[in-house]
Scaffold this motif. Structure first.
Motif, PDB file in Angstrom:
ATOM      1  N   ARG A 326       0.834  -1.211   0.000  1.00  0.00           N
ATOM      2  CA  ARG A 326       0.000   0.000   0.000  1.00  0.00           C
ATOM      3  C   ARG A 326       0.861   1.249   0.000  1.00  0.00           C
ATOM      4  O   ARG A 326       0.534   2.254  -0.633  1.00  0.00           O
ATOM      5  CB  ARG A 326      -0.945  -0.003   1.206  1.00  0.00           C
ATOM      6  CG  ARG A 326      -2.098  -0.983   1.102  1.00  0.00           C
ATOM      7  CD  ARG A 326      -3.166  -0.689   2.139  1.00  0.00           C
ATOM      8  NE  ARG A 326      -2.637  -0.752   3.491  1.00  0.00           N
ATOM      9  CZ  ARG A 326      -2.595  -1.853   4.230  1.00  0.00           C
ATOM     10  NH1 ARG A 326      -3.054  -2.996   3.729  1.00  0.00           N
ATOM     11  NH2 ARG A 326      -2.114  -1.830   5.454  1.00  0.00           N
ATOM     12  N   GLY A 329       1.694   2.169  -3.306  1.00  0.00           N
ATOM     13  CA  GLY A 329       0.560   2.390  -4.188  1.00  0.00           C
ATOM     14  C   GLY A 329       0.239   1.210  -5.085  1.00  0.00           C
ATOM     15  O   GLY A 329      -0.553   1.335  -6.025  1.00  0.00           O
ATOM     16  N   ARG A 332      -3.348   0.069  -5.972  1.00  0.00           N
ATOM     17  CA  ARG A 332      -4.176   0.847  -6.893  1.00  0.00           C
ATOM     18  C   ARG A 332      -3.852   0.541  -8.356  1.00  0.00           C
ATOM     19  O   ARG A 332      -4.406   1.173  -9.255  1.00  0.00           O
ATOM     20  CB  ARG A 332      -3.985   2.344  -6.612  1.00  0.00           C
ATOM     21  CG  ARG A 332      -4.506   2.783  -5.256  1.00  0.00           C
ATOM     22  CD  ARG A 332      -4.682   4.288  -5.214  1.00  0.00           C
ATOM     23  NE  ARG A 332      -3.395   4.986  -5.274  1.00  0.00           N
ATOM     24  CZ  ARG A 332      -2.723   5.393  -4.208  1.00  0.00           C
ATOM     25  NH1 ARG A 332      -3.215   5.182  -2.998  1.00  0.00           N
ATOM     26  NH2 ARG A 332      -1.574   6.023  -4.345  1.00  0.00           N
TER      27      ARG A 332
END
Length: 505
Positions: A326, A329, A332
Motif C-alpha cells: 500500500r 501504491g 491501486r
C-alpha cells in the motif's frame, strides 16, 4: 535509480535567496504554530494521514498564510500577482523554488513543511512534491529516488535521541535532513550521508531554510563515506529498514536480504562511537521459526556497547507485505501485478522461515564496562515523547546498578520517581488486594507488580533513610525476620531502580 519524473530542485548555493524566503515565510506566520491556528486541530491532524481536503477547505481565503499553505504544503498553483505581495517571486523563480504554471500562476517545485524545533525554533523540512505530509502516498511507483518529508518514524527517532551538547554527530541515511537538523542544534559538527544525491541536496535546503549551520554532506550508503578513523559522540539513523524482496524504492528498501541491513548497521556502529557516545536506530527484524527474537537482536550488539532494544510492534508476514504494498501504491494498480508482488514478498519470507516482523528502537552506548548491559524487551504500550531524557536516564541507572551490589543497595538511599501511582487490584470488598501495581505517568509509562513489602518500601522512599533501615522497620511492622527480608528484597529494589520507579538519592 532514475529521477526522470522528479522535478528539478531549487539551488542549494543561493544563501541570499534562502534567507529572503525564510524571512518571508516567517513574516506570514508560515510556522507550525501558525498552521495549527489557521487549520484547527482536526485538519492539522488529517495532514499526517495524507488527507488534504480539510486543509484545502480551511485555506479558501486570501490571506498570506492561506496562500503559502496552498502553495508549499498542498501543491496548489496560486496567482503570481498575489504571491508577489508575500514572496520575492522573481528570485524564487530564478533559483528554482517556484515555477510558472500557466500565464498568471506559479507553483512550488518542492514541498516545504513548517516544523517546530524542541526549543521553540521555527524550522522547515523540504521534500519532494507530494511528500510533505503523510508519507509517499504511492508516489514511489513513479519516482524511485523520491525524498520523503516528516513522517511518524522521523519524529519518533528525533524524540528518542539523547540531546546533550556533543562535538560530532552523524546522520546515516539523512533523507530530507530532519535528524541532521535536530543534531545541528546541539552538535558542533554534523555529518550526513545518503546513497541518494537528491536527498543530500534536499538536506542542504532543509538546513539553510531553517537557519541552521550547513552539514558535511557525503554521498554513499550508510558508513561507506565515513573514514575508518572517524568517530562520533552521536549517531542516528532511520535507515531503509523495510524487509522486501528487492530494492525498488530507495527511501525504504535497503537492498540487502532480510534484516541484514539493520544488523550490519548496528554491528558496525561500535567502532564509530566515542566513549560514552550514543547511537539511535529505528529498525525492522525478522521473527524466525525456532529462534527467539531477543536472541537475534542481542547477537547484533557490538562489543563494548551497552544496548537498550525495545520492540514496539509485531506484524505477521501478510500484514507486513500489505502495509508496504500500500505504501508503494501497488494496491491501486493492475491486480495481476499486485498479486505477483504480494507472492514475491511471501516467497521471500517463506524461504527465510520468517513468521513475523518486529519494529522498534535500538539504542547503543559505548562503554568501558567489563560486562556491558543488553536489555531487549517488548513494550507496545503508549509512551510519552520526547523520550531522550528517559533514554539517558536508563543508561545512568545501568551504570548505577553495575556499580552497586546487593550490600551497597541496602546502604543506599532512594526517592520515588515523580508521578508514580499505586493501584490495588482485587475483588470488591476484599480485605486485602490480590496484588499491587506501581504505574508511571511519565516517560515509558511502565507498570510493574510488587508485593506488599515492595509497595510499602517504595512509598516511604524519600531519600532520608537507607534501604536497609526501611526494610528493618517494615520487618518489625509485619513481624518478619529482618535478616530474611534483607536477603530477599534487593532483587525487587534492583528491578524498581532499573525500570525507573526508584531513583538514587
Amino acid at each position: 535509480m532514475s529521477n526522470a519524473s522528479l522535478s528539478p530542485l531549487p539551488s542549494a548555493d543561493r544563501p541570499d535567496v534562502t534567507a529572503r524566503l525564510r524571512d518571508a515565510l516567517l513574516g506570514a506566520s508560515f510556522t507550525a504554530d501558525g498552521l495549527l491556528e489557521l487549520l484547527g486541530a482536526p485538519a492539522y491532524a488529517a495532514l499526517s494521514r495524507s488527507e488534504t481536503v480539510p486543509a484545502l477547505r480551511a485555506t479558501r481565503g486570501d490571506t498570506p498564510l492561506e496562500l503559502l499553505v496552498r502553495l508549499f504544503l498542498l501543491q496548489q498553483p496560486v496567482p503570481r500577482a498575489r504571491v508577489a505581495d508575500v514572496l520575492p517571486v522573481e528570485v524564487c523563480l530564478e533559483s528554482g523554488w517556484l515555477e510558472r504554471a500557466g500565464d498568471d500562476e506559479v507553483a512550488a517545485t518542492v514541498d516545504v513543511r513548517p516544523y517546530g524545533g524542541p526549543g521553540g525554533e521555527d524550522w522547515f523540512i523540504v521534500s519532494d512534491l507530494g511528500c510533505a505530509v503523510g508519507g509517499a502516498g504511492g508516489i514511489g511507483n513513479h519516482a524511485e529516488g523520491v525524498v520523503l518529508g516528516v513522517g511518524g518514524a522521523s519524529t519518533t527517532l528525533a524524540g528518542l535521541t539523547v540531546r546533550t551538547p556533543v562535538s560530532a554527530a552523524l546522520d546515516l541515511g539523512t533523507g530530507s535532513g530532519i535528524q541532521a537538523l535536530h543534531a545541528a542544534a546541539h552538535a558542533t559538527r554534523v555529518t550526513a550521508t545518503d546513497v541518494n544525491p537528491r536527498a543530500l541536496h534536499i538536506t542542504a535546503l532543509t538546513l539553510a531554510l531553517s537557519g541552521a549551520p550547513a552539514a558535511d554532506l557525503r554521498e554513499g550508503s550508510l558508513y561507506e563515506p565515513v573514514a575508518d578513523d572517524e568517530t562520533y559522540d552521536l549517531i542516528v539513523s532511520n535507515p531503509p529498514f523495510v524487509i522486501s524482496p528487492g530494492a525498488r524504492l530507495t527511501y525504504r528498501d535497503g537492498g540487502m536480504g532480510g534484516d541484514d541491513l539493520c544488523r550490519s548497521l548496528v554491528q558496525q556502529t561500535g567502532e564509530r562511537l566515542n566513549e560514552g557516545g550514543f547511537a539511535h536506530f529505528l529498525a525492522n527484524w525478522q521473527h524466525v521459526e525456532g529462534e527467539e527474537w531477543t536472541d537475534r537482536l542481542r547477537s547484533w550488539v557490538p562489543r563494548g556497547c551497552d544496548a537498550w532494544i525495545v520492540q514496539r510492534e509485531v506484524q505477521d508476514v501478510t500484514q507486513y507485505a500489505e502495509l508496504w504494498l500500500r505504501d508503494a501504491g501497488d494496491h491501486r494498480g493492475d491486480p495481476a501485478d499486485y498479486q505477483a508482488r504480494y507472492d514475491a514478498w511471501l516467497d521471500e519470507f517463506e524461504a527465510r522461515k520468517v513468521k513475523a516482523v518486529g519494529f522498534g528502537w535500538i539504542t547503543l552506548r559505548r562503554t568501558g564496562a567489563a560486562e556491558p548491559s543488553v536489555v531487549a524487551e517488548e513494550w507496545p504500550h503508549p509512551v510519552e515523547q520526547p523520550l531522550g531524557e528517559t533514554v539517558r536516564a536508563h543508561f545512568d541507572r545501568v551504570d548505577y546498578l553495575r556499580a552497586h551490589d546487593d550490600a551497597a543497595l541496602l546502604e543506599a538511599r532512594f526517592t520515588l520517581a515523580g508521578e508514580v501511582v499505586q493501584e490495588q487490584v482485587g475483588l470488591p470488598g476484599a480485605e486485602d488486594p490480590e496484588h499491587v501495581v506501581l504505574r508511571q505517568h511519565r516517560g515509558m509509562r511502565r507498570a510493574t507488580r510488587v508485593d506488599t513489602v515492595g509497595a510499602g518500601f517504595a512509598g516511604v522512599c524519600d531519600g532520608t533513610m537507607s534501604a536497609g533501615r526501611i526494610l528493618d522497620a517494615i520487618a518489625q511492622l509485619v513481624g518478619e525476620d529482618p535478616v530474611a527480608l534483607r536477603d530477599r528484597t534487593p532483587a525487587q529494589i534492583r528491578l524498581l531502580v532499573e525500570q525507573g520507579f526508584l531513583e538514587p538519592a
